[in-house]
Design a protein around this motif. Structure first.
Motif, short mmCIF file in Angstrom:
data_model
loop_
_atom_site.label_atom_id
_atom_site.label_comp_id
_atom_site.label_asym_id
_atom_site.label_seq_id
_atom_site.Cartn_x
_atom_site.Cartn_y
_atom_site.Cartn_z
N UNK A 1 4.60 -2.33 14.05
CA UNK A 1 5.49 -2.61 12.92
C UNK A 1 4.85 -2.18 11.60
N UNK A 2 3.50 -2.23 11.56
CA UNK A 2 2.77 -1.74 10.38
C UNK A 2 3.18 -0.31 10.05
N UNK A 3 3.33 0.52 11.12
CA UNK A 3 3.66 1.93 10.89
C UNK A 3 5.03 2.06 10.26
N UNK A 4 5.94 1.16 10.66
CA UNK A 4 7.32 1.29 10.20
C UNK A 4 7.47 0.96 8.73
N UNK A 5 6.71 -0.02 8.23
CA UNK A 5 6.90 -0.43 6.84
C UNK A 5 6.12 0.46 5.87
N UNK A 6 5.25 1.32 6.41
CA UNK A 6 4.53 2.26 5.55
C UNK A 6 5.20 3.61 5.64
N UNK A 7 4.96 4.46 4.65
CA UNK A 7 5.57 5.77 4.71
C UNK A 7 4.50 6.84 4.84
N UNK A 8 4.57 7.57 5.94
CA UNK A 8 3.70 8.73 6.14
C UNK A 8 4.31 9.57 7.24
N UNK B 1 -3.44 -5.66 -4.51
CA UNK B 1 -2.92 -6.16 -3.24
C UNK B 1 -4.05 -6.65 -2.35
N UNK B 2 -5.14 -5.88 -2.33
CA UNK B 2 -6.28 -6.24 -1.49
C UNK B 2 -6.94 -7.52 -1.98
N UNK B 3 -7.10 -7.61 -3.31
CA UNK B 3 -7.74 -8.79 -3.88
C UNK B 3 -6.90 -10.03 -3.58
N UNK B 4 -5.60 -9.88 -3.73
CA UNK B 4 -4.69 -10.98 -3.47
C UNK B 4 -4.80 -11.44 -2.02
N UNK B 5 -4.84 -10.48 -1.10
CA UNK B 5 -4.92 -10.84 0.31
C UNK B 5 -6.26 -11.49 0.63
N UNK B 6 -7.35 -10.94 0.09
CA UNK B 6 -8.66 -11.52 0.37
C UNK B 6 -8.75 -12.95 -0.13
N UNK B 7 -8.17 -13.20 -1.32
CA UNK B 7 -8.20 -14.55 -1.86
C UNK B 7 -7.33 -15.49 -1.03
N UNK B 8 -6.17 -14.98 -0.59
CA UNK B 8 -5.29 -15.80 0.25
C UNK B 8 -5.99 -16.18 1.55
N UNK B 9 -6.70 -15.20 2.13
CA UNK B 9 -7.43 -15.48 3.37
C UNK B 9 -8.51 -16.53 3.13
N UNK C 1 0.83 -1.20 0.00
CA UNK C 1 0.00 0.00 0.00
C UNK C 1 0.87 1.26 0.00
N UNK C 2 2.18 1.11 -0.11
CA UNK C 2 3.07 2.27 -0.08
C UNK C 2 4.19 2.00 0.89
N UNK C 3 5.28 1.43 0.39
CA UNK C 3 6.33 0.93 1.28
C UNK C 3 7.32 2.00 1.66
N UNK C 4 7.82 1.93 2.89
CA UNK C 4 8.93 2.77 3.31
C UNK C 4 10.22 2.00 3.04
N UNK C 5 11.34 2.61 3.42
CA UNK C 5 12.62 1.95 3.15
C UNK C 5 12.94 0.89 4.20
N UNK C 6 12.09 0.79 5.23
CA UNK C 6 12.35 -0.19 6.29
C UNK C 6 11.90 -1.57 5.81
#
Lengths: 209, 229
Positions: free
Chosen positions: A133-140, B14-22, A95-100
């Motif tokens: 950890x969710x916060x760390x892998x996203x960038x905002x 990404x959402x579709x992939x995760x929903x299907x995986x679940x 959904x929008x990755x950070x550098x972590x």
């Protein structure tokens, strides 16, 4: 741009339940490198305020302004129990990755080596850590943390402080709610008291908040 | 200055992939509608007698009623687990309008609950002695009709999300809205079984589905947002 720096601001923000304001109107402005601590008794509306700032709830009056989407760490961890810790974070990265990296995020929240475990097998505290950890892998630049210290041990609380510190160092801003543990930071902290409508008596606030 | 991320995020995929995986992880639950369809088809000859005359008459209706009831089985957990683990509120954080999440969920729900039923429906129909000529029409009605079925069920699931004892309320909400679906679909298959053209019924069925496709997502999203308050 007139206001250069403000990451997130709210003007005369109110929320009504059953026709009553949950709390007194709130004004705030979050600047980079700053933290705002939302304080208030149980049922004062801290969670409601943070959900309003995140955009989950629509304000009854007033407005919330932000340019970049905030990251919201609520009471519920927003992780899927049927997926492993690593799969949960891999999804967040899409959904929008950070550098972590995922491994380093798990290490920073004290979950190193548990990446392959299904999230449902984690304890309450570990689930909260995975949520962080969710916060760390996203960038905002904007973090909205609802009771980040809940369910965490002393070590975990220290780690939360460290994560917030790092985030503020890199120009981010944090709004967090808490009712016991106070953050221990070197950065400027603003305190915001959420006052329930009706002379500080929480009866006006909702029972389910 | 935050650096722009290198690859543009593609939330829908990404959402579709995760929903299907679940869904795969919970395959027992996911395949429940299919098991239900076959349970009905196997039990009916035992109840009404195995004579091909009776069975072929009631076959279109029976396959459709079984498909309809089986679709209810998958509904209760459609949004509930997301509400309970906090994923649902994340749908609406920031500027996100929740559309990508909702449409990915609706599509994955249709894929895992309806596709198995559509795929195996010819076998179920043959077990009930439906004339072979009517099989393509049966499959066609299911392909056209099940998206509407999924959407109506999803709306009911969204409306009853925070209601206690929603299990009983779901069918009451769903059944009145799927009556037209059942009438046109079984009408089309029955006509085909007698060797007549069924395009009029199929057209009405398609219109009903298109109506649902346009309006239901709006209503479902509104119902979900209401339940987050």
């Amino acid at each position: 741009m007139v206001i250069v720096n403000t990451l997130l601001s709210a003007r005369q923000l109110t929320f009504q339940r059953h026709g009553l304001n949950v709390f007194q109107p709130v004004d705030l402005a979050l600047n980079p490198g700053h933290a705002i601590v939302v304080q208030g008794s149980n049922g004062a509306g801290k969670t409601t305020l943070l959900r309003l700032l995140a955009g989950v709830l629509e304000p009854s009056d007033g407005e919330v302004l932000f340019e970049q989407d905030p990251l919201f760490h609520g009471h519920l961890p927003a992780v899927k129990g049927d997926l492993s810790c690593r799969e949960n974070l891999a999804f967040e990265r899409k959904l929008g990755a950070s550098s972590v990296s995922i491994a380093s995020a798990l290490l920073q929240v004290g979950l190193a080596g548990l990446g392959a475990r299904p999230a449902r097998s984690l304890s309450a505290g570990q689930t909260r850590r995975l949520g962080l950890a969710r916060l760390l892998v996203r960038t905002s630049p904007i973090w909205l943390l609802d009771e980040p210290y809940a369910s965490l041990d002393a070590d975990g609380c220290h780690q939360v402080d460290q994560l917030i510190h790092q985030h503020l160092e890199t120009g981010g801003g944090v709004i967090l709610s808490t009712h016991q543990q106070m953050p221990d930071l070197q950065h400027p902290i603003q305190y915001l008291a959420v006052a329930p409508v009706g002379n500080g008596c929480p009866q006006g606030a909702s029972s389910d908040a | 200055m935050p650096e722009p991320s290198s690859a543009k995020p593609r939330p829908f995929l990404a959402l579709l992939q995760r929903d299907l995986l679940l869904s795969i992880r919970r395959s027992g639950e996911t395949l429940l509608p299919l098991f239900f369809l076959f349970a009905v088809v196997i039990l009916i000859p035992l109840g009404v007698g195995p004579g091909p005359n009776v069975l072929s008459l009631i076959a279109p209706g029976m396959v459709w009623v079984a498909a309809l009831l089986s679709s209810l089985l998958a509904l209760d957990q459609l949004f509930r687990s997301d509400l309970q683990d906090g994923t649902l509120e994340q749908w609406f954080v920031g500027h996100s309008s929740g559309w990508a999440q909702l449409l990915a969920r609706l599509l994955s729900h249709w894929l895992v609950s309806a596709i198995p039923v559509i795929t195996f429906s010819p076998f179920a129909a043959i077990m009930l002695h439906l004339p072979v000529d009517a099989l393509p029409i049966l499959v066609l009605t299911l392909i056209i009709g099940t998206p509407a079925l999924s959407l109506i069920g999803s709306l009911a699931a969204a409306l009853t999300l925070t209601t206690r004892g929603a299990g009983g309320l779901l069918p009451i909400l769903v059944f009145p809205m799927v009556v037209p679906l059942l009438i046109f679909a079984t009408g089309a298959v029955a006509l085909a079984a007698e060797g007549h053209a069924s395009s009029a019924h199929l057209g009405l069925l398609l219109a009903f589905t298109i109506l649902n496709l346009t309006l239901m997502p709006l209503a479902i999203r509104a119902a979900l947002k209401l339940n987050l308050e």
